[in-house]
Write an enzyme that holds these catalytic residues in place. Sequence first.
Site, PDB file in Angstrom:
ATOM      1  CG  HIS A 200       2.321   3.997  -3.190  1.00 49.58           C
ATOM      2  ND1 HIS A 200       1.229   4.834  -3.788  1.00 49.58           N
ATOM      3  CD2 HIS A 200       2.310   3.015  -3.773  1.00 49.58           C
ATOM      4  CE1 HIS A 200       0.544   3.930  -4.594  1.00 49.58           C
ATOM      5  NE2 HIS A 200       1.156   2.734  -4.488  1.00 49.58           N
TER       6      HIS A 200
ATOM      7  CG  ASP B 287      -4.186   0.104   0.989  1.00 54.95           C
ATOM      8  OD1 ASP B 287      -4.569  -0.977   0.617  1.00 54.95           O
ATOM      9  OD2 ASP B 287      -3.107   0.654   0.118  1.00 54.95           O
TER      10      ASP B 287
ATOM     11  CG  ASN C  49       3.887   7.171  -5.806  1.00 57.53           C
ATOM     12  OD1 ASN C  49       4.136   5.870  -5.466  1.00 57.53           O
ATOM     13  ND2 ASN C  49       3.243   8.030  -5.433  1.00 57.53           N
TER      14      ASN C  49
ATOM     15  CD  GLU D 241       0.277   7.890  -2.703  1.00 59.43           C
ATOM     16  OE1 GLU D 241       1.399   7.534  -3.229  1.00 59.43           O
ATOM     17  OE2 GLU D 241      -0.692   7.927  -3.379  1.00 59.43           O
TER      18      GLU D 241
END
Length: 244
Positions: free
Chosen positions: A142, A78, A140, A147
């Site tokens: 990810h 990313d 979280n 996400e």
Amino acid sequence: MKEKQKMKKNNLNIHVFHDQEAASAYVANKIYDLIQKNPQAVLGLATGSTPELTYQFLIEMLTESNLDLSKILTFNLDEYVGLETTHAQSYHTFMSENLFKFLPTLKSNNNNFPSAEVDYDKKISDAGGIDLQILGIGTNGHIGFNEPGSTSDSKTRIVNLDPSTIAANSRFFNSIDEVPTKAISMGLDTIFKAKKIILMAFGETKKSAIKKLMQAEKFDQDFPASILLSHPNVEIIVDEESYK
Ligand code: PGA
């Protein structure tokens, strides 16, 4: 190597190490072995605090061995949208500062990052697919910047960062307002296509994400790392702090 425990949960091979150093040495060895066996290996690479020590160990091993890296291809997971690639916090800069600049035989043209201008998934498949994908995990759940809400068929695309991700990453910026709100990320499907995946998690802050991953039964969009449950070749590398 101080590996304390090894077990299998669903499809996931879990290795618990005493500390991050032992775990990172293990992962560096795995990457090194692959490069040694296949000088044309295709590596999927991650940024963040998690892989830093792995990259340090890998640099040491590669420098000592003098392996030719000119045919190695890398695909990063990313990159932020809205930061110059030369920005101190861009993932281009991270990779250069933490790995690439120490490996002179690696060709910069062979180091790929997602961008809106290229069909990244096609570029990866044209290269023969990723042999080994390195992953961290967000608090979280990810992976990459997939996400919660990411679908299992997602490809490389521009995503909105979750407020928890922006807050977590603000530690690298002067203020939270400087953290980009968008990124471009390999999708869950892109990641899933890798032949082998190693996910690393270290420290207390990752404990609840790892617990959730261990408890997951099947893919759940709200916890994107659960995509790994159905992958045939995954290793989860954790330290005691993130697993206790
Ligand atoms: P970290 O980030 O390695 O900096 O903890 C991991 C992630 O958010 O995927």
